[in-house]
Design an enzyme around this catalytic site. Structure first.
Site, PDB file in Angstrom:
ATOM      1  CD  GLU A 299      28.337  62.888  48.146  1.00  0.00           C
ATOM      2  OE1 GLU A 299      28.885  62.995  47.237  1.00  0.00           O
ATOM      3  OE2 GLU A 299      27.771  61.701  48.443  1.00  0.00           O
ATOM      4  CG  ASP A 378      26.923  56.597  46.161  1.00  0.00           C
ATOM      5  OD1 ASP A 378      26.191  56.472  44.726  1.00  0.00           O
ATOM      6  OD2 ASP A 378      27.398  57.117  46.209  1.00  0.00           O
ATOM      7  CD  GLU A 406      31.000  56.641  42.264  1.00  0.00           C
ATOM      8  OE1 GLU A 406      30.133  57.406  41.585  1.00  0.00           O
ATOM      9  OE2 GLU A 406      31.458  57.352  43.192  1.00  0.00           O
TER      10      GLU A 406
HETATM   11  O1  GCW Z   1      28.525  58.036  44.765  1.00  0.00           O
HETATM   12  C1  GCW Z   1      29.226  59.863  44.974  1.00  0.00           C
HETATM   13  C2  GCW Z   1      29.820  60.266  44.308  1.00  0.00           C
HETATM   14  C3  GCW Z   1      30.316  61.159  43.827  1.00  0.00           C
HETATM   15  C4  GCW Z   1      29.397  61.210  43.048  1.00  0.00           C
HETATM   16  C5  GCW Z   1      28.346  61.896  44.730  1.00  0.00           C
HETATM   17  C6  GCW Z   1      26.222  61.943  43.768  1.00  0.00           C
HETATM   18  C7  GCW Z   1      28.517  63.576  41.624  1.00  0.00           C
HETATM   19  O2  GCW Z   1      31.181  59.426  44.934  1.00  0.00           O
HETATM   20  O3  GCW Z   1      31.177  61.569  43.570  1.00  0.00           O
HETATM   21  O4  GCW Z   1      28.650  63.109  42.921  1.00  0.00           O
HETATM   22  O5  GCW Z   1      27.880  60.226  44.867  1.00  0.00           O
HETATM   23  O6  GCW Z   1      25.763  61.036  42.975  1.00  0.00           O
HETATM   24  O7  GCW Z   1      25.950  63.115  43.557  1.00  0.00           O
END
Ligand code: GCW
Length: 828
Positions: A299, A378, A406
């Protein structure tokens, strides 16, 4: 006085939730009486920081529950006592005591035995931390009204690693935090007062969590600056008496960004030296520093791929620097390309972790733990187990679970995740044709690894009750309990948590357990079913519905919904080949459409909407029906909770009622958005005639409007009929409707949008009579009318006659234009 004497003891005390499950509430006198025979003295065998904490906690707990102040003593007992100390200390004063086998690491043993000729209750362990855990277990037994006199209880944690990860930024915000600002940081510094940090460490310790990284894995380059390390040392000091080790998240590029080298290449000797020096400095300030978590090549974070190096190279350079001090590297397997070409049907984000890490098996140093999210995507509401757990037999692994909700309602929705975690932990990956359930792999048992375990992303904040929702704390509690013992049932965990949090009244325990245990499946039912993942807006808040956002972008959370069918073909035969990452036995389940369980079918297969599931129902009808059933379930939660009106303290009762009521309204937003979207894309009507048909609903845009103008909501499925009305040019707008139904009693639902950039006011009139008014003052993650902000006001018991004029007046504020979606008038 008068009011108090009129209400039951439990309901008199207003509670903020700050004490979570460590309330030590006074027991009923008759119950307290059962513990009268406890020795009056709490005797500690040493005065280390952790044993001092243990003794203070014991006295605090007993005082709270029994209303008596136990005598504090140390050294050798001169009377009956509750003795707390390590086995080594105990052996000296009770040589006759046969120490139970299996007492290792953080384990504890509760028993009764004579010490110096006096009958004593003994709370012991190999380490101080074990003793502290024993004290918490002892107090928990009393709080749950269990016996403590005939104890011979050995508890051994399932795995050595039981860590929390916080995603706090140094400016005080928290990534994916839903409970206020950071308890650790503000304005680029560690907070002056760390009272909340000590209290948090106490909560963590009480469920056996022994480490915590405090900053976001999307890390700040200043975390290990020379002037920041002493600040971190203050956090470590607050953690230490509770046996919680401090860790931080570090970025692989620190040698360049913070260290001013011209490289961060893990194989460059200058880089290795930099890490060595840096950790020498850290350990001078924090001798018990636990280690670091690393997010790299993910990311947008830089990583070893920048230099053509591997994650093992990256993990090992840091591990080498930590090793002399006993520190650990948690290297996250959440590594994937978020610019995937979605037009290529062979591309699959789910494959990334295994593809990258499996070839490196055996190349990670002994103090590295590869930290693996439970599923290959995720933290979705349902995913299969990540195949990587079965693909690393020469590497330490840890499972990363997400307590911060989340993708599961962000603590505005109750969603008790322990049942999901248990399914994951119990799943047998059949690696090498043997029984290898995930819980055995991460404990290090399956592959004889020296370490491994559990990592929970928590994100508590400054909110009084830590997570913003009283019921959400069951997830933090449950995470700790499962990490300690993954064989506990979800029911046992929630029972324990409810008793400690709300008391032992059977009706309370039973009702709360029922809500909690049903909540994950309910959430799944009104969001993404059949393995579709959550179906939230993945390009924005990750909160409200946004099915379309999964598709046609590089993030790889595709569901491949088209007019022909839905789901991702991940088979080896015709799909992405992801299924090939599992062992042959598991492959047999997922490769075959008929063998795949319904709840994951669309994760693994692309099928027509008319495909019949094991349940006998078609895919499309299952989508429709479960969304209705899930939303309906949340209405039941509200009435179940209401039955506790006089059994739970007022403050928490009303807070949870408001939360569950909000959830039941938002579940309808979800239901309609997902169903309307699938209805449109499939073109197949709901066999039960509900989708797209709402007999009691009156669209705001079809009402008689003054000032209000129609507004196209994006995405369209987030508003009924795709439209809202907004009040933009004036101070007050009205929407009117002439009631034409029969005379009688009605409930009225007003669907409006509550964004976070204004506090609009709404008033509802029947004729000239004001019947309700409220402010749109929630802080939802939206600045416009959409599925994140859509909110329902439920007004009960209105007397209506034909011809009555129902009028809603909206008063905009700042950028929030008192938006309305629709009203529904239901016979009572
Ligand atoms: O799902 C994503 C989240 C991010 C997070 C990432 C991760 C901290 O939306 O906010 O970053 O995973 O786990 O690294």
């Amino acid at each position: 006085m008068l009011t108090c004497s009129l209400c039951a003891a439990a309901t008199c005390l207003a509670e903020t939730g700050h004490d979570a499950w460590l309330r030590y509430a006074p027991l009923q006198p008759a119950v307290a009486e059962r513990y009268r025979a406890l020795p009056a003295t709490s005797l500690s065998l040493s005065d280390t920081p952790v044993l001092n904490t243990a003794q203070a906690e014991l006295v605090r707990g007993l005082k709270g529950m029994l209303g008596r102040t136990f005598r504090i003593a140390s050294g050798v007992p001169t009377e009956s006592a509750i003795v707390i100390g390590t086995v080594e200390q105990l052996r000296k004063i009770a040589p006759a005591l046969q120490i139970i086998e299996g007492l290792r690491g953080d384990a504890f043993w509760l028993t009764a035995h004579e010490v110096s000729g006096f009958p004593c209750i003994i709370i012991t362990g190999v380490t101080d931390r074990g003793v502290l855990y024993g004290v918490f277990a002892f107090l928990s037994r009393i709080a749950r009204e269990e016996d403590v006199f005939r104890l011979n209880e050995l508890q051994q944690p399932s795995a050595p690693i039981r860590w929390a990860n916080q995603w706090d930024n140094l400016d005080g915000t928290i990534e994916r935090g839903y409970a206020g600002r950071s308890i650790f940081f503000e304005d680029g510094s560690v907070r002056p007062s760390l009272t909340r940090v000590s209290e948090y460490a106490r909560l963590l310790a009480s469920v056996g969590i022994n480490g915590c990284t405090v900053n976001n894995v999307n890390d700040d380059p200043h975390i290990l600056d020379p002037d920041f390390i002493p600040q971190l040392a203050r956090i470590a000091e607050a953690f230490r008496p509770w046996g919680v080790q401090l860790g931080v998240a570090v970025d692989l590029s620190l040698p360049e960004t913070a260290g001013r080298l011209d490289t961060f290449d893990p194989l460059d000797v200058r880089v290795a030296n930099w890490w060595h020096k840096k950790f020498d400095e850290v350990y001078r300030a924090i001798p018990d520093f636990g280690g670091v978590v690393v997010k790299a090549d993910s990311e947008g974070r830089l990583g070893p791929s920048f230099y053509g190096r591997t994650p093992a190279d990256a993990a090992n350079v840091i591990a080498g620097a930590l090793k002399p001090h006993g520190g650990l590297v948690f290297y996250r397997a959440f590594v994937y390309d978020h610019h995937l070409d979605w037009t290529n049907l062979k591309n699959d984000r789910a494959k990334a972790a295994y593809d990258i890490f499996h070839p490196l098996d055996g190349r990670f140093d002994e103090n590295v733990i590869v930290q693996i999210k439970y599923g290959p995507i995720d933290f979705q509401v349902r995913e299969p187990v990540s195949p990587l757990f079965g693909g690393l037999s020469h590497t330490n692994t840890g499972i990363e679970l997400q307590i911060t909700q989340e993708y599961t309602g962000q603590q505005r929705h109750t969603c008790f995740l322990v049942p999901m975690w248990k399914e994951i932990l119990d799943f047998d990956l059949r690696a090498y044709g043997r029984s290898t359930p995930v819980k055995q792999i991460v404990a290090g048992n399956s592959f004889h690894r020296p370490t491994g375990g559990y990592i929970g992303v928590v994100n508590v904040g400054l909110d009084q009750n830590w997570l913003g929702n009283h019921l959400a704390l069951a997830n933090l509690f449950g995470f700790g309990r499962l990490a300690w013992n993954p064989n506990l049932t979800a029911k046992a965990i929630v029972d324990e948590w409810s008793r400690l949090t709300f008391g032992n009244d059977p009706a309370v325990v039973e009702t709360i357990s029922r809500i909690q245990l049903a909540s994950w499946k309910a959430y799944e039912s009104y969001t993404g079913v059949l393995g579709l993942q959550t179906l939230t807006n993945i390009l924005g808040s990750h909160y409200g519905p946004g099915p379309e956002s999964q598709e046609h972008n590089g993030w790889g959370q595709w569901i491949r919904a088209g007019t022909d069918g839905v789901g991702v073909d991940r088979t080896v035969a015709t799909g992405t080949g992801f299924v090939g990452q599992y062992s042959p036995e598991v492959r047999k389940i997922y490769e075959s459409l008929p063998n795949t369980p319904d709840d994951l079918v669309l994760f693994f297969h692309h099928v027509p909407y008319t495909y019949k599931l094991h349940s006998g129902k078609t895919v499309i009808q299952t989508i429709y029906d479960s969304h209705y059933a899930g939303a309906e379930k949340t209405t039941e939660f509200v009435s179940q909770w209401k039955s506790l009106h006089h059994s739970v303290d007022g403050e928490r009762f009303h807070a949870v009622l408001a939360q569950l009521s909000y959830q039941s309204g938002h579940a309808i937003v979800w239901r309609d958005a997902i169903n309307d979207w699938f209805h449109q894309i499939s073109g197949i009507p709901d066999a039960n005639g509900r989708v797209g048909k709402h007999p009691h609903r009156i669209e705001a845009e079809s009402m008689e409007l003054e000032g209000y103008i129609p507004f196209d909501v994006t995405p369209w499925e987030d508003a009924s009929g795709g439209k809202a009305v907004v009040c933009v040019q004036t101070q007050r707008c009205t929407a009117k409707y002439r009631f034409a139904g029969r005379k009688g009693w009605y409930d009225l639902d007003v669907e409006y949008f509550d964004h976070n950039n204004g506090v609009s006011k709404y008033q509802v009139f029947v004729g000239s009579q004001l019947v309700d008014e409220w402010l749109a003052d929630l802080s939802l993650p939206a600045t416009a009318p959409n599925g994140d902000s859509s909110t329902r006001r439920h007004i009960t018991g209105l007397a209506l006659r034909p011809g009555d004029i129902l009028r809603i007046e909206g008063f905009p504020d700042a950028a929030e234009a008192a938006p309305l979606d629709y009203v529904e008038i239901h016979p009572e």
